[in-house]
Every structure is written in C-alpha cells, then in structure tokens.
Design an enzyme around this catalytic site. Structure first.
Site, PDB file in Angstrom:
ATOM      1  N   GLU A   1       0.648  -1.353   0.074  1.00  0.00           N
ATOM      2  CA  GLU A   1       0.056   0.079   0.004  1.00  0.00           C
ATOM      3  C   GLU A   1       0.978   1.103   0.054  1.00  0.00           C
ATOM      4  O   GLU A   1       0.881   2.030   1.000  1.00  0.00           O
ATOM      5  CB  GLU A   1      -0.913  -0.033   1.235  1.00  0.00           C
ATOM      6  CG  GLU A   1      -2.087  -1.378   1.245  1.00  0.00           C
ATOM      7  CD  GLU A   1      -3.000  -1.020   2.161  1.00  0.00           C
ATOM      8  OE1 GLU A   1      -2.931  -0.106   3.236  1.00  0.00           O
ATOM      9  OE2 GLU A   1      -3.897  -1.781   2.412  1.00  0.00           O
TER      10      GLU A   1
ATOM     11  N   GLU B   1      -5.486  -8.650   0.962  1.00  0.00           N
ATOM     12  CA  GLU B   1      -5.955  -8.167   2.157  1.00  0.00           C
ATOM     13  C   GLU B   1      -7.437  -8.156   2.204  1.00  0.00           C
ATOM     14  O   GLU B   1      -7.888  -7.383   0.950  1.00  0.00           O
ATOM     15  CB  GLU B   1      -5.384  -6.896   2.826  1.00  0.00           C
ATOM     16  CG  GLU B   1      -3.793  -7.026   3.557  1.00  0.00           C
ATOM     17  CD  GLU B   1      -3.597  -6.096   4.114  1.00  0.00           C
ATOM     18  OE1 GLU B   1      -4.319  -5.185   4.701  1.00  0.00           O
ATOM     19  OE2 GLU B   1      -2.178  -5.492   4.088  1.00  0.00           O
TER      20      GLU B   1
END
Ligand code: FCB
Length: 448
Positions: free
Chosen positions: A169, A355
């Site tokens: 991320e 995720e």
C-alpha cells in the site's frame, strides 16, 4: 446467506491470512532490532489511540511457532507476512544482522514445514528511523538502501520464497505518512507525500529485476490499497468529483505501474506539487510484474467540494449503510466492481486479494469463545463476491484474510480488532473466533 463452498473455487486456489511485522512481532529491542519510524511515531504522545505502541504487540517474535500452528490447523495453504527491515540492518553501511536473518529463516522453514506457501512483503511501512533521519523516502538514497536490503533478503530466502511483494500500500506509506499525517512519520505536506510516493514506486520497479535474479522462478508483485469510488449523488458535479478522486486514489498507482505515466487529470490538479521524475523512472516503475495484490476494505463516497485542495472532492459517510464497528462501509459489491475494473483496464496478470477483513469490537464470552457473527458474515459475503468476480471471467488466484490475529492497528492501537483469532493481550492467549472457525471449515471443505 448464500451458501459458498471451497469447491466453488479452483483446487489450487490459495487460501491464506495476511499479517505484518510491526503489527504482531513485538520484541522491539530484541536481537539487535533498531527503531523504525513506527517506534518513534507510536512513542510520540498523541499520535496513537491510548498511547499504544507495537513494543509487545502479539509477541509473535517469541510465539511464531504457535501462530504458524494456528494457521496450519485452520487448513490454510499460504501465509503472508512482512520482514522488519530494522531486524536486518542497524545502519546505512552496516553488515546484515545474523540474528534477524535467522529469525526469518526459521519462520519461512516453519511455514514450509506446515504446508504454508510463504508470501513475503518486503516493506510494510516500518522504515528504519536512521533512514528517516536522512529524509526517509523523500531522499533517493533510501531507494538504494531498500535495494540493498532487498538484495540481501532475496539472496538469503530466494530459494525458499517464491512469492514476493515489494511494497504494501504505497498510498498509505506516502499519503497517511506525509499528507494527512495519520501515520509515521507524521508529516502534513502534499508535495513531500507525492515525492515519497514516486520514490517508493521507483524502488518497487528497481527491486523487481533484483528479485528475479536472486529468486529464480519467483512471482513478484505489489499490493495496492484500492477503493471503488462512488458519487454522493447523481449530480453532474458529484459524478465529475468521482473521476478526480479516482485519478489520485487509484489511477495514480495503476496508470504508472502499467506504463501510462501519471494520469494527466491528477497532474493538472496537483500542478507544481507533482513529484520530480528523473529520466528512466517511469520505465523503471512500469517493469512487468507477475501479479497484482489488491487490498480491499471499503468503497469511498465523494462529493464535489470546490474548496478542497487539490482534488476539489470530499469523502462523505452517508447514513443508512451497513458499517463495521470501525465505521468502514460493508460492500461486497465493491470488491466485485474493483476486481472487474482492474482486470478490464490494466494488464495485471494474476490477481490476488492480498488483504480483506473487518474490525468489530469483539468480546470474550464467559465460556471462553468469541462470537463474531458480523465478521463471519463479512467474510462469507466477500468470498461470495470474489466467486462471482471469477465466474465473470476474473483471473483471481488467491485470498488472504486480514488478519490471522488481532494486532496493533496503527493509529488505532489495539482498539480495532481484525483477527480471525482473538488475542487476550494480558495473557497473550490466542482464541480462534467464530469467524476463524468458519474460515477453517470452509477451507477444509467442511462447511456444506
Ligand atoms: C491495511 C494495512 C494493514 C491493516 C489493514 C486493516 O491498510 O495494510 O496493515 O492495518 O489495513
């Protein structure tokens, strides 16, 4: 609720959980580990809810065997974890720390012995503080330090780990770390954040050939936090806001990774705050990868907001939508539209949901169980969405639930529980929740 079973997916589909070093390991000053920006940040008063830090967390550094046993007993076939750079190097020109290398070596051997395919994230936000002291990701010397670290790790573990994620991320590294200041190192400066973002992406691109050389046959990718962007109303102004918001939130990453450069729409909005791009950077970033990791939690709803710099958009939280206890909208449809969108618009190769999960305020029942029905239902609905995306032609090859354990949830400290397993922090006891029992039965093909 729709019935979903493992046989709805390919037999070689990966079923895993996702974790990260700082959130679970603890043992902050053990075996030569030095502080990361998260140690500094969490020790700064007022930054983290309840003054929490990751100094102990789930004590996974000492309890890793029990934790891998747990993942194995759930029937999983893969396990995503990250390496703490601060356990490997204690300074810029330092020799690698043998104790740190040994820890991850044992951990990876432990995964392989338990039939868990190791998925290694090389950077999950915990930059060594000594690099931050020299400007952190804003300083291109950090790219070189990262490449050296990646070289050492992939030489050490490249014969055993065949799945590598360069960065987790980059949006959060860059923007929460340097624009809104919610995360370490806590800066509030858009041009700085955009330069950090660019340098992180360059480090990704330059790491890929290095990993290929050290880990022959490995699959390499990056994990992005992506959000479907929805309009707060049907007005033309709000619909236009969606495109502007998407340009920085999603396309800023996807376009440049897939060779299109930064989106013109976003560049026009940020103007002189755009990052300095050196010759060769865009080609480096656009290096071909084998897969894209999609981290999906919730859609963002935006409205036109002329006074907001630079996007002229504002995120709103409409009433009447189902939300987790963290306030995140529950939208399995968002996962379908996101997976369809990336596959349609970009040559991503294989897709993995690296995720996905939910935070609820769990409690230990008197009989020692945790009845997290809302998390179980979230999981069922998102797996169903993923199945539907695959039926529609999506090239999705695996799913990693966030997370195996409750853990240190960054600025939210220990308040937010995302685990399939409850951690009783005072005793460090692990208790598989109802959601974890369900996932385990599902993965074992026993839930029908
Ligand atoms: C993601 C992070 C992960 C975790 C989840 C809830 O953005 O990658 O570490 O905190 O959110």
């Amino acid at each position: 609720m729709t019935m979903i079973t493992r046989t709805d997916f390919a037999s070689d589909f990966l079923w895993g959980v996702s974790t990260s070093a700082y959130q679970i390991e603890g043992a902050a000053a053990v075996d030569g580990r030095v502080p990361s920006i998260w140690d500094t940040f969490s020790e700064t008063p007022g930054k983290i809810r309840d003054g929490a830090t990751g100094a102990v967390a789930c004590d996974h550094y000492h309890r890793w065997e029990e934790d891998l046993d747990l993942a194995q007993s759930m029937g999983l076939n893969s396990y995503r974890f990250s390496i703490a750079w601060t356990r490997i190097f204690n300074g810029v020109n330092a020799e690698p720390n043998a104790k740190g290398l040994e820890f991850y070596s044992k951990l990876v051997d432990g995964m392989l012995a338990r039939g868990l395919q190791p998925w290694c994230t090389l950077y999950h936000w915990d930059l060594p503080q000594y690099l931050q002291d020299q400007g952190g990701w804003n300083n291109r010397a950090t790219i070189d330090a990262y490449l050296h670290y990646v070289d050492v790790i992939t030489k050490h573990l490249g014969s055993r780990i065949k799945h590598w994620i360069t960065h987790n991320e980059p949006w959060c590294t860059a923007m929460h770390g340097n624009w809104d200041g919610m995360h370490a190192p806590g800066n509030k400066n858009l041009p700085l954040a955009l330069q950090v973002c660019h340098n992180v992406l360059v480090s990704h691109g330059r790491a890929v050939p290095l990993i290929r050389a050290n880990a022959p046959g490995a699959q390499i990718g990056i994990a992005l936090s992506l959000h479907p962007i929805k309009a707060g109303s049907d007005s033309a102004a709000d619909l236009a806001a969606v495109s502007r918001h998407d340009a920085l939130r999603n396309r800023w990453f996807l376009d440049v990774l897939y060779g299109r450069g930064y989106p013109a729409e976003a560049l026009a909005l940020v103007g002189a705050d755009a990052p300095v791009v050196e010759a060769g950077d865009l080609d480096a970033i656009a290096v071909p990868c084998d897969f894209l990791g999609v981290n999906y939690y919730f859609p963002e709803v935006v409205v036109d907001a002329p006074d907001e710099y630079p996007l002229r958009t504002r995120i709103i939280h409409p009433e009447g939508r189902q939300r987790t206890d963290f306030g995140w909208e529950v939208s399995p449809e968002g996962l379908i539209s996101l997976l369809e969108r990336v596959a349609r618009d970009y040559p991503t190769g294989d897709l993995y949901v690296t995720e996905n999960g939910s935070s609820y305020d769990d409690h230990l029942n008197a009989d020692g169980t945790v009845t997290d029905t809302a998390r179980r239902d979230y999981l069922i609905r998102h797996l169903t969405a993923m199945r539907d995306a695959i039926s529609a032609g999506g090239n999705i090859k695996g799913y990693f639930a966030w997370s195996l354990l409750d853990n240190f949830e960054w600025a939210e400290g220990y308040l937010r529980r995302f685990g399939l397993t409850y951690i009783d922090y005072p005793t460090q006891r692990r208790i598989v929740k109802q959601s974890g029992e369900w996932y385990s039965a599902f993965v074992r093909g026993q839930n029908s």
